[in-house]
Design a protein around this motif. Sequence first.
Motif, PDB file in Angstrom:
ATOM      1  N   LEU A 210      -9.514  29.669 -17.540  1.00 11.68           N
ATOM      2  CA  LEU A 210     -10.656  30.440 -17.077  1.00 11.68           C
ATOM      3  C   LEU A 210     -11.690  29.535 -16.417  1.00 11.68           C
ATOM      4  N   SER A 211     -11.910  28.362 -16.992  1.00 14.59           N
ATOM      5  CA  SER A 211     -12.834  27.401 -16.398  1.00 14.59           C
ATOM      6  C   SER A 211     -12.380  27.012 -14.995  1.00 14.59           C
ATOM      7  N   ARG A 212     -11.071  26.838 -14.831  1.00 12.36           N
ATOM      8  CA  ARG A 212     -10.522  26.474 -13.523  1.00 12.36           C
ATOM      9  C   ARG A 212     -10.673  27.616 -12.521  1.00 12.36           C
ATOM     10  N   MET A 213     -10.542  28.863 -12.979  1.00 11.37           N
ATOM     11  CA  MET A 213     -10.726  30.018 -12.094  1.00 11.37           C
ATOM     12  C   MET A 213     -12.128  30.028 -11.487  1.00 11.37           C
ATOM     13  N   PHE A 214     -13.127  29.730 -12.316  1.00  9.09           N
ATOM     14  CA  PHE A 214     -14.496  29.707 -11.810  1.00  9.09           C
ATOM     15  C   PHE A 214     -14.685  28.587 -10.788  1.00  9.09           C
ATOM     16  N   ARG A 215     -14.168  27.424 -11.093  1.00  6.14           N
ATOM     17  CA  ARG A 215     -14.344  26.299 -10.171  1.00  6.14           C
ATOM     18  C   ARG A 215     -13.622  26.541  -8.854  1.00  6.14           C
ATOM     19  N   GLU A 216     -12.450  27.179  -8.911  1.00  4.07           N
ATOM     20  CA  GLU A 216     -11.640  27.340  -7.702  1.00  4.07           C
ATOM     21  C   GLU A 216     -12.108  28.487  -6.825  1.00  4.07           C
ATOM     22  N   TYR A 217     -12.495  29.609  -7.451  1.00  7.13           N
ATOM     23  CA  TYR A 217     -12.804  30.788  -6.654  1.00  7.13           C
ATOM     24  C   TYR A 217     -14.292  31.087  -6.544  1.00  7.13           C
ATOM     25  N   ALA A 218     -15.076  30.789  -7.554  1.00  3.30           N
ATOM     26  CA  ALA A 218     -16.519  30.991  -7.468  1.00  3.30           C
ATOM     27  C   ALA A 218     -17.237  29.729  -6.996  1.00  3.30           C
ATOM     28  N   LYS A 219     -16.506  28.607  -7.009  1.00  3.85           N
ATOM     29  CA  LYS A 219     -17.031  27.306  -6.562  1.00  3.85           C
ATOM     30  C   LYS A 219     -18.183  26.797  -7.419  1.00  3.85           C
ATOM     31  N   VAL A 220     -18.335  27.346  -8.619  1.00  2.00           N
ATOM     32  CA  VAL A 220     -19.298  26.853  -9.596  1.00  2.00           C
ATOM     33  C   VAL A 220     -18.653  26.945 -10.971  1.00  2.00           C
ATOM     34  N   ASN A 221     -19.221  26.258 -11.948  1.00  2.00           N
ATOM     35  CA  ASN A 221     -18.676  26.384 -13.290  1.00  2.00           C
ATOM     36  C   ASN A 221     -19.199  27.656 -13.960  1.00  2.00           C
ATOM     37  N   PHE A 222     -18.632  27.980 -15.099  1.00  2.98           N
ATOM     38  CA  PHE A 222     -18.958  29.223 -15.799  1.00  2.98           C
ATOM     39  C   PHE A 222     -20.447  29.318 -16.126  1.00  2.98           C
ATOM     40  N   LYS A 223     -21.016  28.251 -16.686  1.00  2.15           N
ATOM     41  CA  LYS A 223     -22.415  28.280 -17.108  1.00  2.15           C
ATOM     42  C   LYS A 223     -23.340  28.502 -15.924  1.00  2.15           C
ATOM     43  N   THR A 224     -23.069  27.837 -14.805  1.00  2.00           N
ATOM     44  CA  THR A 224     -23.905  28.005 -13.615  1.00  2.00           C
ATOM     45  C   THR A 224     -23.841  29.424 -13.097  1.00  2.00           C
ATOM     46  N   TYR A 225     -22.643  30.002 -13.113  1.00  2.06           N
ATOM     47  CA  TYR A 225     -22.495  31.375 -12.624  1.00  2.06           C
ATOM     48  C   TYR A 225     -23.273  32.348 -13.505  1.00  2.06           C
ATOM     49  N   LEU A 226     -23.195  32.148 -14.827  1.00  2.72           N
ATOM     50  CA  LEU A 226     -23.914  33.021 -15.745  1.00  2.72           C
ATOM     51  C   LEU A 226     -25.423  32.920 -15.534  1.00  2.72           C
ATOM     52  N   GLN A 227     -25.927  31.705 -15.395  1.00  7.55           N
ATOM     53  CA  GLN A 227     -27.359  31.531 -15.178  1.00  7.55           C
ATOM     54  C   GLN A 227     -27.786  32.082 -13.820  1.00  7.55           C
ATOM     55  N   ASP A 228     -26.866  32.050 -12.864  1.00 10.53           N
ATOM     56  CA  ASP A 228     -27.130  32.628 -11.549  1.00 10.53           C
ATOM     57  C   ASP A 228     -27.369  34.132 -11.671  1.00 10.53           C
ATOM     58  N   ILE A 229     -26.543  34.799 -12.475  1.00  8.45           N
ATOM     59  CA  ILE A 229     -26.708  36.232 -12.701  1.00  8.45           C
ATOM     60  C   ILE A 229     -28.072  36.507 -13.337  1.00  8.45           C
ATOM     61  N   ARG A 230     -28.379  35.773 -14.386  1.00  5.71           N
ATOM     62  CA  ARG A 230     -29.643  35.980 -15.099  1.00  5.71           C
ATOM     63  C   ARG A 230     -30.848  35.723 -14.201  1.00  5.71           C
ATOM     64  N   THR A 231     -30.750  34.673 -13.388  1.00  5.54           N
ATOM     65  CA  THR A 231     -31.851  34.337 -12.485  1.00  5.54           C
ATOM     66  C   THR A 231     -32.046  35.412 -11.424  1.00  5.54           C
ATOM     67  N   SER A 232     -30.950  35.966 -10.909  1.00 12.36           N
ATOM     68  CA  SER A 232     -31.035  37.009  -9.882  1.00 12.36           C
ATOM     69  C   SER A 232     -31.714  38.263 -10.426  1.00 12.36           C
ATOM     70  N   TYR A 233     -31.360  38.657 -11.646  1.00  9.64           N
ATOM     71  CA  TYR A 233     -31.991  39.820 -12.249  1.00  9.64           C
ATOM     72  C   TYR A 233     -33.459  39.530 -12.584  1.00  9.64           C
ATOM     73  N   ALA A 234     -33.753  38.313 -13.000  1.00  9.41           N
ATOM     74  CA  ALA A 234     -35.134  37.939 -13.280  1.00  9.41           C
ATOM     75  C   ALA A 234     -35.984  38.027 -12.013  1.00  9.41           C
ATOM     76  N   TYR A 235     -35.421  37.576 -10.900  1.00  8.48           N
ATOM     77  CA  TYR A 235     -36.120  37.656  -9.615  1.00  8.48           C
ATOM     78  C   TYR A 235     -36.457  39.113  -9.290  1.00  8.48           C
ATOM     79  N   ARG A 236     -35.482  39.996  -9.512  1.00 11.08           N
ATOM     80  CA  ARG A 236     -35.721  41.410  -9.235  1.00 11.08           C
ATOM     81  C   ARG A 236     -36.828  41.958 -10.122  1.00 11.08           C
TER      82      ARG A 236
END
Length: 292
Positions: A210-236
């Motif tokens: 699963l960690s490799r899936m995030f790095r290969e297709y989302a181009k970020v690690n799992f933790k960064t992607y999760l914080q990205d979601i939280r930050t986007s909703y916080a911005y809204r």
Amino acid sequence: MEFQHELIIPNEGLPFKIFLFEGSRGNYIREKHWHTSIEIFAVMEGELLFYINHEKYPLHAGELLIVNANEIHSVHALKTNKTAVIQIPLRQFEGYFTAQQFIRFEGGVRGGKDSGNPSDKRLISLVQRLYNVYAEKRNGYDFRTISLYYELLYLLVTQYRVTEVEEKELRHNRHLNALSRITTYMREHYREELKLSDLAEMFGYSDAYLSRMFREYAKVNFKTYLQDIRTSYAYRDILNTDHTIGQIALDNGFCSSRGLSKDFRKRYGVLPSEVKREKKHKAAEQETDSLK
């Protein structure tokens, strides 16, 4: 594969996202990316250049383009433009899937002076009206926005839906859907404590895979992607509520306002407090103008 998975969050109170394309000033390139939403670009002024799966699509004023879910695309805005963008989550089309979690619409440039399809003009008009109604926010706009949105969905599934697809396309779609199912779950539960190991077990993968899936297709690690979601909703929330930064941080899965500020600055280049001050400043200016 050098492309990123784009996180898409609907507008507050709407089942879809609508906005003006961020490259309106020109000299802008949105690099290769993909997402599970259906995306429509309608150019009202100027022009854009699209690349979808290596195909080139020039787009001029009065034309639109449909980008299907999981299509790798990039956008080149070399000149100034005014372009309305609508992003429709794939789940909106449940009941119309050609195969499991798969639906495709006739892509390419729609409309223009050479278009012989009367539905194209109707589709372009719908997108432009939808954007104008939402942007102007006159009395009753929320009802009219939803009305036009469902009229748009109706037109897509009745006039543009492709019912015959190749197995190769379905396999490619399943490949990318594996990650998108996980990211959809993360967007629905981002306020909770989410661990890579728990998600891996839930979806039947090892932690390493699963960690490799995030790095290969989302181009970020799992933790960064999760914080990205939280930050986007916080911005809204900063733009749409009067809550304190501390409350917004807690509402969106952060342990403290300090944690939010750190990730917020990394993503947007400014602090949440700066965005909040700018919001208040614009509101004060608008109130002053209305009194003149």
